[in-house]
Design an enzyme around this catalytic site. Structure first.
Site, PDB file in Angstrom:
ATOM      1  N   LYS A 147       0.824  -1.206   0.000  1.00 53.56           N
ATOM      2  CA  LYS A 147       0.000   0.000   0.000  1.00 53.56           C
ATOM      3  C   LYS A 147       0.867   1.268   0.000  1.00 53.56           C
ATOM      4  O   LYS A 147       2.085   1.189  -0.009  1.00 53.56           O
ATOM      5  CB  LYS A 147      -0.972  -0.031   1.182  1.00 53.56           C
TER       6      LYS A 147
HETATM    7  C1  PLP Z   1      -5.552  -4.258   1.004  1.00 53.15           C
HETATM    8  C2  PLP Z   1      -7.024  -4.041   1.044  1.00 53.15           C
HETATM    9  C3  PLP Z   1      -7.800  -4.383   2.164  1.00 53.15           C
HETATM   10  C4  PLP Z   1      -7.241  -5.157   3.321  1.00 53.15           C
HETATM   11  O1  PLP Z   1      -6.153  -4.566   3.898  1.00 53.15           O
HETATM   12  P1  PLP Z   1      -5.245  -5.357   4.948  1.00 53.15           P
HETATM   13  O2  PLP Z   1      -4.517  -4.259   5.649  1.00 53.15           O
HETATM   14  O3  PLP Z   1      -4.352  -6.243   4.152  1.00 53.15           O
HETATM   15  O4  PLP Z   1      -6.138  -6.111   5.852  1.00 53.15           O
HETATM   16  C5  PLP Z   1      -9.135  -4.046   2.160  1.00 53.15           C
HETATM   17  N1  PLP Z   1      -9.706  -3.414   1.125  1.00 53.15           N
HETATM   18  C6  PLP Z   1      -9.001  -3.100   0.018  1.00 53.15           C
HETATM   19  C7  PLP Z   1      -9.679  -2.382  -1.097  1.00 53.15           C
HETATM   20  C8  PLP Z   1      -7.641  -3.425  -0.060  1.00 53.15           C
HETATM   21  O5  PLP Z   1      -6.945  -3.125  -1.159  1.00 53.15           O
END
Ligand code: PLP
Length: 383
Positions: free
Chosen positions: A184
């Site tokens: 991210k």
């Molecule tokens: C990555 C992601 C999540 C989950 O995030 P985590 O921190 O890995 O639990 C939820 N929604 C979207 C759209 C994502 O891209």
């Protein structure tokens, strides 16, 4: 061809982060503590909301956020089929019934007109995802929410830096949820955050994220002296640790710099891939800011002569890692078998999910990496 495999979504980690993790280890306080509190403070200040609750993942953030709404069995939450499964699973784990509204074929974001069609007397909330970092049509969504007394939970996993009509995403709904997963825009290894202006929700979410123990239970071993905690709810082990926050603090300081670098890479792809038989991301809507989290191209076999899955394999042979964001939610057997979803229910998301490829766009990429990606795409399409 390049020598080394280009890992998709590999994060840019600076010496400051590394030093802060070492300092955290040496401090002896590696669980939830002062660095987590500081990261909450700085993150909510960056986005512009009153309260922050740091948690172990965005999945945890979404789960707690839906729980905060206090759904009754049969209550419905409308979300997008073009998301990671955690969005849908959070609704299920909080006792709700997820309902999908198809996306706009160009923006790939939930289509407010489709949302309107899905509203029933059981609808309690809408969970938009600002897909790839492109803000959803928040005017239309908030109008619908106001008219039908629905809560809005924004999944901002892609959208820390996004803005819609001068306001940051994550500040429109009751709650905004963030991810600091390794791929991210700000990373803590694993991590997440909930932002809200609702003091009652924030107080309760803090308790729920740490076993349901009364406020500030994390301080029970601090130099303020041992404090008893009382369990007031059956909570979860969803807290963020100072090891994670140590990374996040310095990542957040470079969030704008990294966004600028990704914007540069985005513009280069737009320019250098324009003549190819691929559909590139839609231009930005006026008065919005795109977080440039994912650069997705559509491989339509009738235009390219190569299937999406063969394209992925061929890129891999060129030592370029790619991603697929996402197979539409109704493609997955669990939802087909338990909720009766069919890929034909959400045709726009299904088509996107079967054609889309995410190219690397991490701020860590060098100009040579970007040139290698472009060369690989051109080579693969040449056949
Ligand atoms: C990555 C992601 C999540 C989950 O995030 P985590 O921190 O890995 O639990 C939820 N929604 C979207 C759209 C994502 O891209």
């Amino acid at each position: 061809m390049r020598e080394k495999f280009l890992v998709f979504g590999s994060p840019l980690i600076g010496e400051e982060e590394i030093q802060e993790v070492v300092d955290t280890l040496r401090s002896g306080w590696i669980g939830t503590g002062p660095r987590t509190a500081r990261f909450e403070q700085e993150f909510k200040d960056y986005v512009g909301r009153n309260r922050a609750v740091a948690v172990g993942s965005c999945t945890a953030a979404l789960h707690l956020s839906v729980l905060a709404l206090g759904l009754a069995p049969g209550d419905e939450v409308i979300t997008t089929p073009m998301t990671f499964c955690a969005t849908v699973n959070a609704i299920l784990h909080a006792g709700g019934t997820p309902v999908l509204a198809d996306v706009d074929p160009e923006t790939m974001n939930i289509d407010p007109a489709r949302v309107a069609e899905k509203i029933t007397p059981r609808t309690r909330a809408v969970m938009p995802v600002h897909f790839a970092g492109r803000p959803c049509d928040m005017d239309a969504l908030m109008d619908l929410a106001d008219a039908h007394h629905l809560d809005v939970i924004e999944d901002c996993a892609h959208a820390i830096e996004s803005e819609y009509h001068g306001k940051k995403t994550g500040t429109f709904g009751t709650l905004g949820c963030y991810s600091f997963y390794v791929t991210k825009n700000v990373i803590t290894g694993e991590g997440g955050m909930i932002l809200t202006d609702n003091e009652e929700y924030a107080d309760r979410l803090k308790v729920l994220a740490l076993h349901g123990m009364s406020a500030d239970a994390w301080k029970r071993f601090s130099d303020e002296g041992y404090k008893h905690y009382l369990v007031t709810e059956a909570g979860f082990k969803y807290n963020m640790t100072d090891m994670q926050a140590a990374l996040g603090l310095h990542q957040l300081r470079r969030v704008e710099q990294n966004w600028l670098r990704r914007t540069e890479i985005w513009d280069t792809y737009d320019r250098e891939l324009a003549d190819l038989p691929l559909a590139l991301p839609a231009p930005d809507a006026p008065d919005t800011r795109h977080a440039h989290h994912l650069y997705t191209v559509m491989v339509d076999e009738t235009r390219t002569g190569i299937s999406r899955d063969d394209f992925l394999q061929a890129m891999n042979k060129h030592k370029i890692g790619t991603g697929v964001h996402y197979l539409a939610m109704p493609e997955h057997p669990y939802y087909q078998q338990n909720l009766g979803w069919k890929p034909t229910d959400t045709p726009n998301a299904t088509r996107i999910g079967r054609q889309t490829v995410s190219l690397p766009i991490s701020a860590k990429l060098t100009d040579q990496d970007v040139a290698d990606v472009i060369d690989a795409v051109r080579d693969v399409l040449r056949g």
